[in-house]
Design a protein around this motif. Sequence first.
Motif, PDB file in Angstrom:
ATOM      1  N   GLU A  14     -22.876  -0.833  -2.387  1.00  0.00           N
ATOM      2  CA  GLU A  14     -22.628  -1.383  -3.724  1.00  0.00           C
ATOM      3  C   GLU A  14     -21.477  -2.373  -3.714  1.00  0.00           C
ATOM      4  N   LEU A  15     -20.384  -2.016  -3.044  1.00  0.00           N
ATOM      5  CA  LEU A  15     -19.171  -2.830  -3.089  1.00  0.00           C
ATOM      6  C   LEU A  15     -19.107  -3.881  -1.988  1.00  0.00           C
ATOM      7  N   LEU A  16     -19.900  -3.663  -0.922  1.00  0.00           N
ATOM      8  CA  LEU A  16     -19.894  -4.560   0.245  1.00  0.00           C
ATOM      9  C   LEU A  16     -18.477  -4.767   0.780  1.00  0.00           C
ATOM     10  N   HIS A  17     -17.752  -3.660   0.814  1.00  0.00           N
ATOM     11  CA  HIS A  17     -16.371  -3.692   1.299  1.00  0.00           C
ATOM     12  C   HIS A  17     -15.981  -2.264   1.698  1.00  0.00           C
ATOM     13  N   PHE A  18     -15.656  -2.055   2.971  1.00  0.00           N
ATOM     14  CA  PHE A  18     -15.351  -0.703   3.441  1.00  0.00           C
ATOM     15  C   PHE A  18     -14.062  -0.173   2.828  1.00  0.00           C
ATOM     16  N   GLY A  19     -13.067  -1.034   2.682  1.00  0.00           N
ATOM     17  CA  GLY A  19     -11.801  -0.592   2.107  1.00  0.00           C
ATOM     18  C   GLY A  19     -11.944  -0.162   0.658  1.00  0.00           C
ATOM     19  N   ASN A  20     -12.658  -0.964  -0.134  1.00  0.00           N
ATOM     20  CA  ASN A  20     -12.860  -0.616  -1.547  1.00  0.00           C
ATOM     21  C   ASN A  20     -13.703   0.645  -1.695  1.00  0.00           C
ATOM     22  N   ALA A  21     -14.699   0.805  -0.805  1.00  0.00           N
ATOM     23  CA  ALA A  21     -15.526   2.006  -0.844  1.00  0.00           C
ATOM     24  C   ALA A  21     -14.685   3.238  -0.525  1.00  0.00           C
ATOM     25  N   ALA A  22     -13.789   3.123   0.450  1.00  0.00           N
ATOM     26  CA  ALA A  22     -12.924   4.241   0.807  1.00  0.00           C
ATOM     27  C   ALA A  22     -12.006   4.619  -0.354  1.00  0.00           C
ATOM     28  N   GLN A  23     -11.494   3.605  -1.055  1.00  0.00           N
ATOM     29  CA  GLN A  23     -10.627   3.864  -2.201  1.00  0.00           C
ATOM     30  C   GLN A  23     -11.391   4.589  -3.307  1.00  0.00           C
ATOM     31  N   ARG A  24     -12.622   4.176  -3.583  1.00  0.00           N
ATOM     32  CA  ARG A  24     -13.411   4.840  -4.611  1.00  0.00           C
ATOM     33  C   ARG A  24     -13.682   6.300  -4.241  1.00  0.00           C
ATOM     34  N   LEU A  25     -13.948   6.553  -2.958  1.00  0.00           N
ATOM     35  CA  LEU A  25     -14.307   7.900  -2.514  1.00  0.00           C
ATOM     36  C   LEU A  25     -13.094   8.764  -2.195  1.00  0.00           C
ATOM     37  N   HIS A  26     -11.886   8.178  -2.320  1.00  0.00           N
ATOM     38  CA  HIS A  26     -10.647   8.900  -1.984  1.00  0.00           C
ATOM     39  C   HIS A  26     -10.676   9.371  -0.530  1.00  0.00           C
ATOM     40  N   MET A  27     -11.091   8.476   0.337  1.00  0.00           N
ATOM     41  CA  MET A  27     -11.157   8.737   1.774  1.00  0.00           C
ATOM     42  C   MET A  27     -10.428   7.624   2.510  1.00  0.00           C
ATOM     43  N   SER A  28     -10.155   7.843   3.788  1.00  0.00           N
ATOM     44  CA  SER A  28      -9.595   6.777   4.604  1.00  0.00           C
ATOM     45  C   SER A  28     -10.715   5.822   4.997  1.00  0.00           C
ATOM     46  N   GLN A  29     -10.349   4.562   5.252  1.00  0.00           N
ATOM     47  CA  GLN A  29     -11.362   3.582   5.639  1.00  0.00           C
ATOM     48  C   GLN A  29     -12.008   3.958   6.958  1.00  0.00           C
ATOM     49  N   SER A  30     -11.233   4.513   7.862  1.00  0.00           N
ATOM     50  CA  SER A  30     -11.787   4.910   9.157  1.00  0.00           C
ATOM     51  C   SER A  30     -12.826   6.011   9.001  1.00  0.00           C
ATOM     52  N   SER A  31     -12.607   6.928   8.043  1.00  0.00           N
ATOM     53  CA  SER A  31     -13.574   8.016   7.822  1.00  0.00           C
ATOM     54  C   SER A  31     -14.882   7.472   7.259  1.00  0.00           C
ATOM     55  N   VAL A  32     -14.777   6.490   6.339  1.00  0.00           N
ATOM     56  CA  VAL A  32     -15.979   5.880   5.787  1.00  0.00           C
ATOM     57  C   VAL A  32     -16.736   5.133   6.883  1.00  0.00           C
ATOM     58  N   SER A  33     -16.016   4.394   7.708  1.00  0.00           N
ATOM     59  CA  SER A  33     -16.655   3.652   8.794  1.00  0.00           C
ATOM     60  C   SER A  33     -17.344   4.593   9.767  1.00  0.00           C
ATOM     61  N   GLU A  34     -16.704   5.703  10.075  1.00  0.00           N
ATOM     62  CA  GLU A  34     -17.296   6.677  10.990  1.00  0.00           C
ATOM     63  C   GLU A  34     -18.563   7.295  10.388  1.00  0.00           C
ATOM     64  N   ALA A  35     -18.526   7.604   9.091  1.00  0.00           N
ATOM     65  CA  ALA A  35     -19.695   8.181   8.434  1.00  0.00           C
ATOM     66  C   ALA A  35     -20.877   7.219   8.495  1.00  0.00           C
ATOM     67  N   VAL A  36     -20.624   5.918   8.266  1.00  0.00           N
ATOM     68  CA  VAL A  36     -21.693   4.926   8.315  1.00  0.00           C
ATOM     69  C   VAL A  36     -22.212   4.767   9.744  1.00  0.00           C
ATOM     70  N   ARG A  37     -21.307   4.768  10.723  1.00  0.00           N
ATOM     71  CA  ARG A  37     -21.741   4.660  12.128  1.00  0.00           C
ATOM     72  C   ARG A  37     -22.622   5.839  12.521  1.00  0.00           C
ATOM     73  N   ASN A  38     -22.245   7.046  12.106  1.00  0.00           N
ATOM     74  CA  ASN A  38     -23.046   8.227  12.429  1.00  0.00           C
ATOM     75  C   ASN A  38     -24.425   8.150  11.778  1.00  0.00           C
ATOM     76  N   LEU A  39     -24.466   7.602  10.568  1.00  0.00           N
ATOM     77  CA  LEU A  39     -25.741   7.442   9.877  1.00  0.00           C
ATOM     78  C   LEU A  39     -26.611   6.416  10.603  1.00  0.00           C
ATOM     79  N   GLU A  40     -25.991   5.326  11.024  1.00  0.00           N
ATOM     80  CA  GLU A  40     -26.733   4.312  11.776  1.00  0.00           C
ATOM     81  C   GLU A  40     -27.266   4.878  13.084  1.00  0.00           C
ATOM     82  N   HIS A  41     -26.456   5.696  13.746  1.00  0.00           N
ATOM     83  CA  HIS A  41     -26.891   6.315  15.007  1.00  0.00           C
ATOM     84  C   HIS A  41     -28.084   7.240  14.767  1.00  0.00           C
ATOM     85  N   ALA A  42     -28.038   8.003  13.673  1.00  0.00           N
ATOM     86  CA  ALA A  42     -29.132   8.928  13.370  1.00  0.00           C
ATOM     87  C   ALA A  42     -30.421   8.173  13.038  1.00  0.00           C
ATOM     88  N   LEU A  43     -30.290   7.015  12.373  1.00  0.00           N
ATOM     89  CA  LEU A  43     -31.457   6.230  11.985  1.00  0.00           C
ATOM     90  C   LEU A  43     -31.962   5.324  13.098  1.00  0.00           C
TER      91      LEU A  43
END
Length: 308
Positions: A14-43
């Motif tokens: 939605e935001l097309l920005h990892f930092g802004n997405a992390a802020q919305r989710l109250h997570m670190s940017q690295s955690s959001v990036s890792e979650a997306v990488r794991n999803l990409e690996h699974a797919l």
Amino acid sequence: MELRQLECFLAVAELLHFGNAAQRLHMSQSSVSEAVRNLEHALGGALFDRSSRRVALTALGEALRQEAGPAVLRLNTAWQECRLIASGRKRELKIGFLGGGFYELHQPLVSEFTALYPGVNLEFVELTYVSHFSAITDGAVDVAFCRLPLGGEGLRRGPIVMLDQRMLCVPRDHPLAGETLISPECLAHEKLARLVPGSVSNEWSDYHFPRYTPSGRPIADGPTVRTIREAISVVTSRQGVFMITRRAQRYYDTPNIAFVPIDLPAMPSALAWRADDTRSVIADLNALLMRIAQRHGTIPPGPGLLTI
């Protein structure tokens, strides 16, 4: 695949920005990036094209967004409702509205819905031109009382329960003030307030904020507005004009401003909700609102059959 991974993906999509997405989710940017990488690996494929300047969805990412978005939203809604039931608290139904909302239908809607569904608490949320439809799609509200046509994707609407004369809002000393009915061709000589680009569909914007008169003459651009009050301010400062419903005229009556009937199709209103939201409470709300509208005479001939 975990739900949190999908939530991270959808926030970035939605935001097309990892930092802004992390802020919305109250997570670190690295955690959001890792979650997306794991999803990409699974797919087995990339969900985003990443560069130093921009983030964009791939074809796989767009497909996942369209399929997973509604499912995750529906699952989170069901989870929250079940938690409320388990705790003994009332379920909540958030209803968005623009301007004066339901007007004369509001009081009977609240009182009759409360009597019929004592286990559901209604919460009303004021929306703007910008959030009129996006609040539904992003889950900020469950349903909204909207001016038609539908201005966003993935939505459904109920039958039309209000059909209002369109009024042109002008300064009180404007040459058109005091007319009983004006031609829309007069708009070729005015500047019309405009919406924030991309906030609604072109179809909705063209219906309520047209760029051309019926004969094809261009209508000049006035200032950009987000709310009805901002649009009224544009008229007050003589920077432009805009259109409003006759019911809204009574709600927003303002010194030094006149409201003149304009010969354009009326403004229809109906409830709108996410197409994937099949909860019976929304169907019940629609049916109740229609019965109330029939009693108050706010519906057009052939209730709900008018297409737009």
